[in-house]
Design an enzyme around this catalytic site. Structure first.
Site, PDB file in Angstrom:
ATOM      1  N   ASP A  78     -20.037 -22.940 -22.645  1.00  0.00           N
ATOM      2  CA  ASP A  78     -20.745 -21.617 -22.224  1.00  0.00           C
ATOM      3  C   ASP A  78     -19.727 -20.516 -22.567  1.00  0.00           C
ATOM      4  OD1 ASP A  78     -22.977 -23.160 -21.740  1.00  0.00           O
ATOM      5  OD2 ASP A  78     -23.302 -22.047 -19.792  1.00  0.00           O
ATOM      6  N   CYS A 119     -19.620 -30.593 -18.960  1.00  0.00           N
ATOM      7  CA  CYS A 119     -19.962 -29.149 -18.833  1.00  0.00           C
ATOM      8  C   CYS A 119     -21.245 -28.868 -18.536  1.00  0.00           C
ATOM      9  CB  CYS A 119     -19.426 -28.321 -19.863  1.00  0.00           C
ATOM     10  SG  CYS A 119     -17.431 -28.229 -19.810  1.00  0.00           S
ATOM     11  N   ASP A 120     -21.689 -27.368 -18.284  1.00  0.00           N
ATOM     12  CA  ASP A 120     -22.581 -27.081 -17.792  1.00  0.00           C
ATOM     13  C   ASP A 120     -24.078 -27.553 -18.131  1.00  0.00           C
ATOM     14  OD1 ASP A 120     -20.676 -25.191 -17.567  1.00  0.00           O
ATOM     15  OD2 ASP A 120     -21.977 -23.410 -17.336  1.00  0.00           O
ATOM     16  N   LYS A 121     -24.674 -27.752 -19.130  1.00  0.00           N
ATOM     17  CA  LYS A 121     -25.888 -28.165 -19.346  1.00  0.00           C
ATOM     18  C   LYS A 121     -25.908 -29.623 -19.534  1.00  0.00           C
ATOM     19  CE  LYS A 121     -26.629 -23.918 -18.998  1.00  0.00           C
ATOM     20  NZ  LYS A 121     -25.298 -23.700 -19.154  1.00  0.00           N
ATOM     21  N   CYS A 192     -14.025 -25.663 -16.221  1.00  0.00           N
ATOM     22  CA  CYS A 192     -13.150 -24.525 -15.770  1.00  0.00           C
ATOM     23  C   CYS A 192     -13.015 -24.620 -14.326  1.00  0.00           C
ATOM     24  CB  CYS A 192     -14.049 -23.249 -16.311  1.00  0.00           C
ATOM     25  SG  CYS A 192     -13.860 -22.868 -18.110  1.00  0.00           S
ATOM     26  N   GLU A 443     -26.616 -16.448 -20.082  1.00  0.00           N
ATOM     27  CA  GLU A 443     -25.867 -15.679 -18.779  1.00  0.00           C
ATOM     28  C   GLU A 443     -25.520 -14.457 -19.108  1.00  0.00           C
ATOM     29  OE1 GLU A 443     -24.232 -20.360 -17.378  1.00  0.00           O
ATOM     30  OE2 GLU A 443     -23.110 -18.800 -18.493  1.00  0.00           O
ATOM     31  N   SER A 469     -23.444 -16.796 -15.029  1.00  0.00           N
ATOM     32  CA  SER A 469     -22.566 -17.862 -14.906  1.00  0.00           C
ATOM     33  C   SER A 469     -22.172 -18.443 -13.534  1.00  0.00           C
ATOM     34  CB  SER A 469     -21.366 -17.348 -15.812  1.00  0.00           C
ATOM     35  OG  SER A 469     -20.084 -18.404 -15.541  1.00  0.00           O
TER      36      SER A 469
END
Length: 553
Positions: A78, A119-121, A192, A443, A469
């Site tokens: 992202d 990570c995110d998704k 992160c 985002e 985010s």
């Protein structure tokens, strides 16, 4: 075994011949076949170490008597996708990941699955797939990044990096200062280092019972992460033997536990998209309104970046997600009778768990606030709701009224912010960035970070039908539903309209009378789609509203 259909008897002889072509022996095929879904790639810092995690998982599976079979899942960074057309392709990968993993798992009839996201998704996408396939499954992530350190000894992270860009445009930081952040904000592999979306979802994987202790918090660079991966490989064999499946674990009560722990941790607002989508795959509908009910009774116990100056490694040293759960259990705020992927109940998992640092994880009787990290607001601007990470909002911005500054894209807004055209008191409105209108619901970390970096985060609010985010802080209100492209009132806002935000009261109001709004609606014409071909065009036709989790199909 489920895999017998591809490896037992004369009818499966052709299937076996292809398995032999892969180098598997008859002895290996007599064992359970365990799919190892690894999202390793060379573009996402949180995924560059997942090949090592996969090897550790496979070692654990073999040690416990199974045969591991690895296949890939995609993942988008992202941060790298931020601020350009690439961010339109972030949220939509959640469904690509779920669909492709479902296809692979069903086509090859694995007896169990070990999911390796980070990570995110990737995390919610694989949880969605686990619910669909519903064979014994366990998760082990790649782990969080360590925090960075600036030349003067201050710790730093990715959210500071984005805010440094805003400081540069405000004349508060020179090019050398930006470069210092650039070289120090992300010092290791891993997701992160703050309580951003990736770490939020990895922590909630523990909370919902699908990951072992430490899944969300053991740093990526620690050897304990490899040991965790080996134990996950061993544990999947127990889950297969006992036939413990994802839908046995991910129940309605488990989702309420996860939402409660979400509020205590101060997780990303993106969890309000992902938890309903995962629950939907389990045949469970999570009410958007339930968030406020849970938040109102759940104290916020953690202030990790961007809400505070602590990081995932600090949470791990303090006792991790289990220590937060133990604090909540003292007050009876979570259901401790529920089953988990450990083969034990939540209560059994929490035996002997202690809070090792009451400054990192506040005790239940001394919280940062009596209410949770996220709030859902409603009003004529967002009849179906919108979301704010209230734990990252300055006290003076919990209630705010100001004139609307209206932009029809992120690019328009960021240009105005960098040109110092946004002033104290303004309410920045960014629309046509929702699931359909974006398409892809980008985002808005660049504009929110620019506002914060310019020192306006205590004076300016931002409202969007896009999303934020987990690194965003300030009065940043996203997921406005219905979105502008679906005819939502956010599409009727005009420059200078007064907007009132009252986070404690859970309200957001466009101070324009109904007759005026009706007159504007009569003249409103939905803009042409920004993208008319390819995957995003198909996504825009099928995706639901943000308040429903932006579920596709």
């Amino acid at each position: 075994m489920r895999s017998d259909v591809v490896k037992k008897g004369i009818p499966a002889a052709p299937n076996r011949s292809l398995l032999y072509a892969l180098g598997y022996t008859r002895e290996e095929l007599e064992r359970p076949l365990i799919g190892v879904v690894c999202s390793y790639n060379e573009i996402v810092p949180g995924h560059m170490n997942l090949d090592k995690i996969a090897e550790a998982v496979k070692a654990g599976i073999r040690a416990a008597g199974g045969t591991p079979v690895e296949f890939p899942a995609i993942a988008v960074c992202d941060g790298i996708a931020m601020g350009h057309v690439g961010m339109k392709y972030s949220l939509v990968t959640r469904d690509l990941i779920a669909d492709s993993t479902e296809a692979m798992a069903m086509a090859h009839q694995f007896d169990g699955l070990v999911m390796i996201p980070n990570c995110d998704k990737n995390v919610p996408g694989l949880l969605m797939a686990a619910a669909r396939v519903n064979v014994p499954t366990i998760f082990v992530s790649g782990g969080p990044m360590l925090a960075g350190t600036l030349n003067d000894g201050r710790r730093t992270c990715l959210s500071h990096m984005f805010e440094a860009v805003g400081s540069y445009y405000a004349g508060k930081l020179d090019e050398a200062g930006v470069e210092e952040y650039e070289n120090n904000a992300c010092p290791t592999c891993g997701s992160c280092s703050g309580m951003y979306t990736a770490n939020s979802m990895n922590c909630l994987t523990e909370a919902i019972g699908m990951g072992l202790q430490g899944n969300g918090t053991i740093p990526a660079v620690h050897s304990a992460r490899l040991r965790l991966a080996k134990h996950a490989g061993m544990k999947i064999m127990e889950l297969v033997e006992k036939d413990i499946r994802p839908r046995d674990i991910m129940t309605q009560a488990a989702f309420h536990n996860a939402e409660t722990i979400d509020m205590a941790l101060g997780c990303s607002t993106n969890t309000m998209l992902h938890l309903p989508a995962i629950a939907h795959e389990c045949g469970i509908e999570l009410s958007f309104d339930m968030a406020n009910e849970i938040s109102d009774r759940t104290p916020n116990l953690c202030h990790l970046a961007p809400a505070g100056d602590t990081y995932m490694e600090d949470l791990e040293r303090a006792g991790g997600v289990y220590a937060v759960m133990a604090e909540l259990a003292k007050a009876g705020l979570i259901d401790t009778t529920l089953p988990t992927c450990t083969g034990k109940s939540v209560a059994e998992n929490l035996e002997g768990v202690v809070n090792r640092n009451p400054e990192i994880i506040r005790p239940i009787d001394n919280p940062y606030s009596k209410t949770g990290g996220i709030a859902v607001l409603k009003g004529n601007l967002a009849p179906d709701g919108c979301v704010v990470k209230q734990s990252a909002v300055a006290p003076e911005m919990m209630r705010h009224e100001g004139p609307a500054r209206v932009f029809n894209s992120e690019e328009e807004a960021i240009e105005a912010i960098y040109a110092n055209k946004i002033v104290a008191g303004d309410v920045v409105v960014i629309r046509y960035e929702g699931p359909k209108g974006g398409p892809g619901m980008r985002e808005m970390l660049n504009p929110t970070s620019a506002i914060a970096g310019m020192g306006l985060d205590k004076d300016v609010a931002l409202i969007t039908d896009g999303r934020f985010s987990g690194a965003t802080r300030g009065a940043s209100i996203g997921h406005v539903s219905p979105e502008a492209a679906s005819g939502g009132n956010i599409g009727l806002v005009e420059e200078g309209d007064l907007i009132t935000i009252d986070i404690p009261a859970h309200t957001i109001t466009l101070k324009v009378d109904d007759a005026t709004l009706a007159a504007r609606r009569a003249k409103w014409v939905c803009p042409e789609p920004k993208i008319k071909t390819g995957y995003l065009a198909r996504y825009a036709k099928l995706v639901s509203s943000a308040d429903k989790g932006a579920i596709w199909g």
